[in-house]
Design an enzyme around this catalytic site. Structure first.
Site, PDB file in Angstrom:
ATOM      1  N   CYS A 288     -11.789 -43.812 125.704  1.00 46.49           N
ATOM      2  CA  CYS A 288     -13.107 -43.273 126.096  1.00 46.49           C
ATOM      3  C   CYS A 288     -14.279 -44.150 125.646  1.00 46.49           C
ATOM      4  O   CYS A 288     -15.409 -43.958 126.103  1.00 46.49           O
ATOM      5  CB  CYS A 288     -13.278 -41.852 125.574  1.00 46.49           C
ATOM      6  SG  CYS A 288     -11.992 -40.749 126.170  1.00 46.49           S
TER       7      CYS A 288
ATOM      8  N   ASN B 140     -14.113 -34.622 131.412  1.00 43.89           N
ATOM      9  CA  ASN B 140     -14.044 -35.863 130.644  1.00 43.89           C
ATOM     10  C   ASN B 140     -13.328 -36.914 131.505  1.00 43.89           C
ATOM     11  O   ASN B 140     -12.129 -36.797 131.758  1.00 43.89           O
ATOM     12  CB  ASN B 140     -13.274 -35.599 129.349  1.00 43.89           C
ATOM     13  CG  ASN B 140     -13.149 -36.823 128.464  1.00 43.89           C
ATOM     14  OD1 ASN B 140     -13.419 -37.942 128.894  1.00 43.89           O
ATOM     15  ND2 ASN B 140     -12.721 -36.618 127.232  1.00 43.89           N
TER      16      ASN B 140
ATOM     17  N   HIS C  32     -20.767 -40.280 125.741  1.00 45.47           N
ATOM     18  CA  HIS C  32     -19.495 -40.028 126.414  1.00 45.47           C
ATOM     19  C   HIS C  32     -19.405 -38.524 126.675  1.00 45.47           C
ATOM     20  O   HIS C  32     -19.679 -37.707 125.800  1.00 45.47           O
ATOM     21  CB  HIS C  32     -18.346 -40.498 125.527  1.00 45.47           C
ATOM     22  CG  HIS C  32     -17.004 -40.027 125.992  1.00 45.47           C
ATOM     23  ND1 HIS C  32     -16.610 -40.137 127.301  1.00 45.47           N
ATOM     24  CD2 HIS C  32     -15.982 -39.417 125.327  1.00 45.47           C
ATOM     25  CE1 HIS C  32     -15.391 -39.633 127.419  1.00 45.47           C
ATOM     26  NE2 HIS C  32     -15.001 -39.188 126.244  1.00 45.47           N
TER      27      HIS C  32
HETATM   28  O1  UT7 Z   1     -12.762 -38.205 124.898  1.00 48.16           O
HETATM   29  C1  UT7 Z   1     -12.519 -37.835 123.569  1.00 48.16           C
HETATM   30  C2  UT7 Z   1     -11.395 -36.897 123.630  1.00 48.16           C
HETATM   31  N1  UT7 Z   1     -11.471 -35.572 123.384  1.00 48.16           N
HETATM   32  C3  UT7 Z   1     -12.419 -34.761 122.871  1.00 48.16           C
HETATM   33  O2  UT7 Z   1     -13.524 -35.086 122.616  1.00 48.16           O
HETATM   34  C4  UT7 Z   1     -11.956 -33.363 122.607  1.00 48.16           C
HETATM   35  C5  UT7 Z   1     -12.383 -32.880 121.242  1.00 48.16           C
HETATM   36  N2  UT7 Z   1     -11.987 -31.513 120.982  1.00 48.16           N
HETATM   37  C6  UT7 Z   1     -12.441 -30.458 121.712  1.00 48.16           C
HETATM   38  O3  UT7 Z   1     -13.181 -30.643 122.630  1.00 48.16           O
HETATM   39  C7  UT7 Z   1     -12.015 -29.079 121.287  1.00 48.16           C
HETATM   40  O4  UT7 Z   1     -11.324 -29.125 120.060  1.00 48.16           O
HETATM   41  C8  UT7 Z   1     -11.151 -28.360 122.345  1.00 48.16           C
HETATM   42  C9  UT7 Z   1     -11.986 -28.060 123.578  1.00 48.16           C
HETATM   43  C10 UT7 Z   1      -9.962 -29.236 122.731  1.00 48.16           C
HETATM   44  C11 UT7 Z   1     -10.624 -27.019 121.791  1.00 48.16           C
HETATM   45  O5  UT7 Z   1     -11.721 -26.227 121.366  1.00 48.16           O
HETATM   46  P1  UT7 Z   1     -11.652 -25.474 119.958  1.00 48.16           P
HETATM   47  O6  UT7 Z   1     -12.876 -24.684 119.846  1.00 48.16           O
HETATM   48  O7  UT7 Z   1     -11.376 -26.515 118.914  1.00 48.16           O
HETATM   49  O8  UT7 Z   1     -10.435 -24.496 120.171  1.00 48.16           O
HETATM   50  P2  UT7 Z   1      -9.092 -24.381 119.316  1.00 48.16           P
HETATM   51  O9  UT7 Z   1      -8.239 -25.573 119.519  1.00 48.16           O
HETATM   52  O10 UT7 Z   1      -9.461 -23.975 117.921  1.00 48.16           O
HETATM   53  O11 UT7 Z   1      -8.407 -23.150 120.009  1.00 48.16           O
HETATM   54  C12 UT7 Z   1      -8.959 -21.816 119.896  1.00 48.16           C
HETATM   55  C13 UT7 Z   1      -8.074 -20.881 120.680  1.00 48.16           C
HETATM   56  C14 UT7 Z   1      -6.582 -21.008 120.369  1.00 48.16           C
HETATM   57  O12 UT7 Z   1      -6.020 -19.724 120.388  1.00 48.16           O
HETATM   58  P3  UT7 Z   1      -5.727 -18.941 119.006  1.00 48.16           P
HETATM   59  O13 UT7 Z   1      -4.799 -19.827 118.242  1.00 48.16           O
HETATM   60  O14 UT7 Z   1      -7.062 -18.789 118.350  1.00 48.16           O
HETATM   61  O15 UT7 Z   1      -5.112 -17.662 119.484  1.00 48.16           O
HETATM   62  C15 UT7 Z   1      -6.060 -21.803 121.536  1.00 48.16           C
HETATM   63  O16 UT7 Z   1      -4.694 -21.516 121.793  1.00 48.16           O
HETATM   64  O17 UT7 Z   1      -8.202 -21.130 122.081  1.00 48.16           O
HETATM   65  C16 UT7 Z   1      -6.911 -21.266 122.659  1.00 48.16           C
HETATM   66  N3  UT7 Z   1      -7.005 -22.181 123.793  1.00 48.16           N
HETATM   67  C17 UT7 Z   1      -7.254 -21.785 125.041  1.00 48.16           C
HETATM   68  N4  UT7 Z   1      -7.476 -20.566 125.568  1.00 48.16           N
HETATM   69  C18 UT7 Z   1      -7.746 -20.518 126.888  1.00 48.16           C
HETATM   70  C19 UT7 Z   1      -6.879 -23.529 123.785  1.00 48.16           C
HETATM   71  N5  UT7 Z   1      -7.053 -24.013 125.021  1.00 48.16           N
HETATM   72  C20 UT7 Z   1      -7.304 -22.958 125.821  1.00 48.16           C
HETATM   73  C21 UT7 Z   1      -7.575 -22.820 127.192  1.00 48.16           C
HETATM   74  N6  UT7 Z   1      -7.795 -21.587 127.672  1.00 48.16           N
HETATM   75  N7  UT7 Z   1      -7.632 -23.875 128.024  1.00 48.16           N
END
Ligand code: UT7
Length: 325
Positions: A119, A282, A252
């Site tokens: 990225c 993204n 980005h």
């Molecule tokens: O280009 C550079 C690359 N990437 C990035 O910049 C990504 C950086 N990270 C992020 O953007 C975020 O960490 C994410 C968007 C990937 C995730 O957001 P988060 O607020 O960190 O969520 P989390 O991983 O803490 O997940 C919270 C909950 C989980 O459920 P439980 O364990 O609380 O029951 C996940 O299983 O959300 C759940 N979850 C979803 N639910 C519905 C994760 N993905 C999804 C989804 N739909 N797509």
């Protein structure tokens, strides 16, 4: 006279198939994967993304974006003397997408190569092109970011497959006697390879390991915010400017919350931040030139504006380019 480099034209291209969160969620539901528009918007700011058709490759997207940038710059393809493509989703293992783009543009002879910094790829590519122009070895470069991330998504993993999209962005960077690119700052730290990667590789006629993207989202999130703030400050220091001198932040486009945190850390108003992640998702190395082109064509970014471009991604890699547009 000091020799500088300056962006003289921008272009981009998105494949026509656009999926809203609701449409993607409905497709994923058929595979037993549960997600929702509400979750995706709240956690990422993404509302839609574009996916390329199966027979369309990064070089196809890159070539259209390049043609649009050439037209905006009023430059003929035959006048280009360097092509750099930033991509992590090349058409083939080799040769480079840049060589394929060169051929599709109907030109030959100039150096053409890919940069692989995920990225941050466009920031790396722009920095290299700037250095090659300043050194006097080339005068007119095409710098492109192009990706088909849909090819490497694991559609059974809702934590990653809702985040990414396909697209391409390009700039024409030309030698100039007035400064365009003011400063750049690049970094990498390979100890973070495992938190964002596609671990598979080709060996003996087979793909060994997973050819799909895997990410520890929370680890990436935490690292990204600090790295983006640090690299933006470093670029400002090198140019002897402050955040108050920036007209537009073009980060980005990965996650709206990361973008907002970085902009706030620099004590800049959020209105000065260009947002396209809502419509593009993204697009990795394509996201910054895509956002730049959209903001130029919408009339937000004007000639003479000071822009901070910054990226972070797999590697880990991160960096910033501060420029006068
Ligand atoms: O280009 C550079 C690359 N990437 C990035 O910049 C990504 C950086 N990270 C992020 O953007 C975020 O960490 C994410 C968007 C990937 C995730 O957001 P988060 O607020 O960190 O969520 P989390 O991983 O803490 O997940 C919270 C909950 C989980 O459920 P439980 O364990 O609380 O029951 C996940 O299983 O959300 C759940 N979850 C979803 N639910 C519905 C994760 N993905 C999804 C989804 N739909 N797509």
């Amino acid at each position: 006279m000091t020799r500088y480099s300056r962006i003289t034209g921008t272009g981009s291209y998105l494949p026509p198939r656009r999926l809203t969160n609701a449409e993607l969620a409905a497709e994923l539901a058929l595979r037993g994967v549960e997600t929702s528009d509400e979750w995706i918007v709240e956690r990422t700011g993404i509302r839609a993304r574009h996916f390329a058709a199966p027979d369309v490759s990064s070089s196809d997207l890159a070539t259209v974006a390049a043609r649009n940038a050439l037209e905006a710059a009023g430059v003929q393809a035959s006048e280009i003397d360097l092509i750099i493509v930033a991509t992590s989703t090349p058409d083939m293992v080799f040769p480079s997408v840049a060589c394929i783009v060169q051929n599709k543009l109907g030109i030959a002879g100039c150096p053409a190569f890919d940069v692989q910094a995920v990225c941050s790829g466009f920031i790396y590519a722009l920095t290299i092109a700037d250095a090659m122009i300043k050194s006097g070895s080339v005068s007119r470069a095409l710098v492109i970011g192009a990706e088909v991330f849909s090819r490497i998504l694991d559609f059974s993993d809702r934590t990653t497959c809702v985040l990414f999209g396909d697209g391409a962005g390009a700039v024409v960077l030309e030698a100039s006697d007035t400064p365009g690119i003011l400063a750049s700052d690049l970094h990498a730290d390979g100890k973070y390879v495992g938190i964002l990667c596609v671990p598979g590789h080709v060996m003996g006629g087979q793909v060994l390991g997973s050819p799909l993207l895997t990410m520890d989202g929370q680890a990436v999130f935490k690292l990204a915010v600090g790295m983006l703030e640090g690299t933006a400050r470093a670029a400002l220091t090198k140019a002897n400017l402050t955040a108050a001198d920036i007209d537009w932040m073009i980060p980005h486009q990965a996650n709206l919350r990361i973008m907002q945190s970085t902009t706030r850390k620099l004590k800049m108003p959020l209105e000065k931040m260009i947002v396209t992640v809502d419509q593009h998702g993204n697009t990795s190395a394509a996201s910054i030139p895509l956002a730049l082109d959209v903001s130029v064509r919408s009339g937000k970014v004007k000639k003479g504006d000071t822009l901070m471009l910054e990226g972070v991604g797999g590697g880990f890699t991160w960096g910033a380019v501060l420029l006068n547009y």
